[in-house]
Design an enzyme around this catalytic site. Structure first.
Site, mmCIF file in Angstrom:
data_model
loop_
_atom_site.group_PDB
_atom_site.id
_atom_site.type_symbol
_atom_site.label_atom_id
_atom_site.label_comp_id
_atom_site.label_asym_id
_atom_site.label_seq_id
_atom_site.Cartn_x
_atom_site.Cartn_y
_atom_site.Cartn_z
ATOM 1 N N ASN A 194 -6.397 -10.290 -10.544
ATOM 2 C CA ASN A 194 -6.713 -9.093 -9.759
ATOM 3 C C ASN A 194 -5.562 -8.093 -9.841
ATOM 4 O OD1 ASN A 194 -8.540 -7.892 -7.732
ATOM 5 N ND2 ASN A 194 -6.878 -8.205 -6.261
ATOM 6 N N GLU A 239 -11.395 -4.165 -4.170
ATOM 7 C CA GLU A 239 -10.772 -3.530 -2.991
ATOM 8 C C GLU A 239 -11.124 -2.052 -2.955
ATOM 9 O OE1 GLU A 239 -6.546 -4.381 -2.829
ATOM 10 O OE2 GLU A 239 -6.853 -6.432 -3.536
ATOM 11 N N ASP A 270 -11.865 1.619 -2.350
ATOM 12 C CA ASP A 270 -11.846 2.696 -1.360
ATOM 13 C C ASP A 270 -11.557 4.007 -2.091
ATOM 14 O OD1 ASP A 270 -9.052 2.295 -1.746
ATOM 15 O OD2 ASP A 270 -8.761 1.439 0.233
ATOM 16 N N GLU A 273 -1.619 -8.687 -9.150
ATOM 17 C CA GLU A 273 -0.658 -7.605 -9.443
ATOM 18 C C GLU A 273 0.576 -8.072 -10.215
ATOM 19 O OE1 GLU A 273 0.106 -5.730 -5.647
ATOM 20 O OE2 GLU A 273 -2.004 -5.292 -5.330
ATOM 21 N N HIS A 318 -8.653 1.295 -5.939
ATOM 22 C CA HIS A 318 -8.184 2.192 -4.880
ATOM 23 C C HIS A 318 -8.075 3.592 -5.483
ATOM 24 C CE1 HIS A 318 -7.304 -1.057 -2.124
ATOM 25 N NE2 HIS A 318 -6.563 -1.666 -3.028
#
Ligand code: G3I
Length: 342
Positions: free
Chosen positions: A205, A271, A273, A163, A242
């Site tokens: 990432n 990650e 979701d 990030e 996400h």
């Protein structure tokens, strides 16, 4: 053991192919006559991919949690246990107790591990927050070196930097203490990482880099392209993925995955979701999995938790198992999509 055997067969096949021995191409799963695989890991493995989950060490004593983990997944990512505040709480004092619980569990189960994360603007201990300039740069590189050396040979891929870009229209780097040591901090970290564990895949990432049209996606793309052109050692890009009503699965998601892969790096959905429920949630998951399957260098998918109740966004019920551990429609959509991979 089955997971290890399957990985060994894949390796043996790859070695024969590398030696010029021509093997018949494995037909699409749908054409083999093989029955569909009944777990996420096995279904992903049909196309040589992994399927993983974000894992929390203290839940490994919950038999429902561990039962699903061991049955369904072939890769684990510690959700918090490898972050800097946990692994180096005081400068030069390294603590791997919680991370080791996950790495050891994975090894016993024949699962692989994604390391998350070495350098992040968040999750920093106070000693690090208080450093500046050369002292900070040296401490940062020492952290990368020490943690990767400790786990050398046991981590499939590391999120070396997490990030580092700002949200919004600028495409700028995120302001952080690391960034203030100079623009080259990211490439310095990747060089240190390669030296510490040459076998680990080194990943950048980030979140909100799934939509190709967004400035942040373009900025990360330019950095990876530049790193590849100049020989900075980077092997993969992690798209956190996400998704929710404000950040739905973009229509051009597959374009993003393909464009990063075309730079010569692997792409991992790290990650995943999707907030929601029922058929709509299942359809979003299906689209994400299909986008990965459409790009050969999209090598695996990790969902960020196991049951809805395990999620950092629990109220959005974003995962594949409900809070009692039952499979949701989204689970079936993912399993079916993986089983129909070519
Ligand atoms: O363990 C303590 C517990 O003892 C305490 O009682 C409780 C009270 O707040 O906090 C617990 O720690 C929390 C920890 O999760 C474990 O549940 C922290 O407060 C909380 O900040 C931490 O949140 C994590 C977050 O990163 C911040 O590090 C989430 O679990 C984790 O899912 C999330 O993961 C990030 C990725 O690393 C990077 N991408 C975004 C993603 C979501 O934010």
């Amino acid at each position: 053991m089955r997971k290890l055997l399957s990985a060994s067969l894949t390796l043996a096949t790859a070695s024969l192919a590398a030696a010029g021995v021509l093997l018949p191409l494995r037909p699409a799963a749908a054409d083999t006559g093989d029955p569909p695989s009944t777990t996420l890991a096995a279904a992903a493995q049909r196309s040589g991919r992994y399927f993983g989950a974000g894992v929390t060490a203290h839940k490994l004593s919950d038999p429902t949690y561990t039962g699903i983990l061991d049955r369904e997944f072939g890769m684990v990512t510690p959700e918090n246990e490898m972050k800097l505040d946990v692994t180096e709480p005081q400068q030069g004092r390294f603590v791997f107790t919680a991370a080791d619980r996950i790495v050891d569990h994975a090894a016993q189960q024949g699962m692989r591990v994604r390391g998350h994360t070495l350098l992040w603007h968040a999750g920093q201990p106070s000693w690090l927050v208080n450093l500046r300039g050369t002292a900070l740069r040296e401490a940062m590189l020492n952290h990368v070196t020490q943690v990767m050396a400790y786990y050398r040979g046991r981590i499939h891929a590391w999120d070396v930097v997490n990030e580092a870009f700002a949200d919004g229209p600028t495409g700028a780097r995120r302001d952080s203490n690391f960034q203030r040591t100079g623009d080259d901090w990211i490439e310095a970290a990747f060089h240190a990482a390669r030296a510490a564990d040459p076998a680990a895949k080194l990943c950048y990432n980030d979140y909100n880099i799934e939509n190709w049209a967004h400035a942040k996606t373009q900025a990360v793309y330019r950095m990876v392209r530049d790193f590849r052109a100049r020989g900075v050692p980077i092997d993969c890009v992690g798209l956190q993925s996400h998704f929710n009503a404000n950040h739905p699965v973009p229509a051009d998601f597959v374009t993003t995955v393909r464009n990063f892969a075309d730079l010569g790096v692997d792409v991992q959905l790290t990650e995943l979701d999707v907030e929601g429920s029922g058929a709509a949630q299942a359809e979003s998951y299906r689209r994400v999995v299909r986008a990965c399957l459409a790009v050969s260098r999209c090598t695996g998918i990790t969902v960020w938790g196991i049951r809805d109740s395990d999620s950092w966004r629990a109220s959005g019920t974003p995962l594949l198992f409900d809070s009692s551990g039952a499979r949701k429609p989204a689970y079936t959509a993912v399993l079916d999509a993986l089983n129909s991979a070519c």
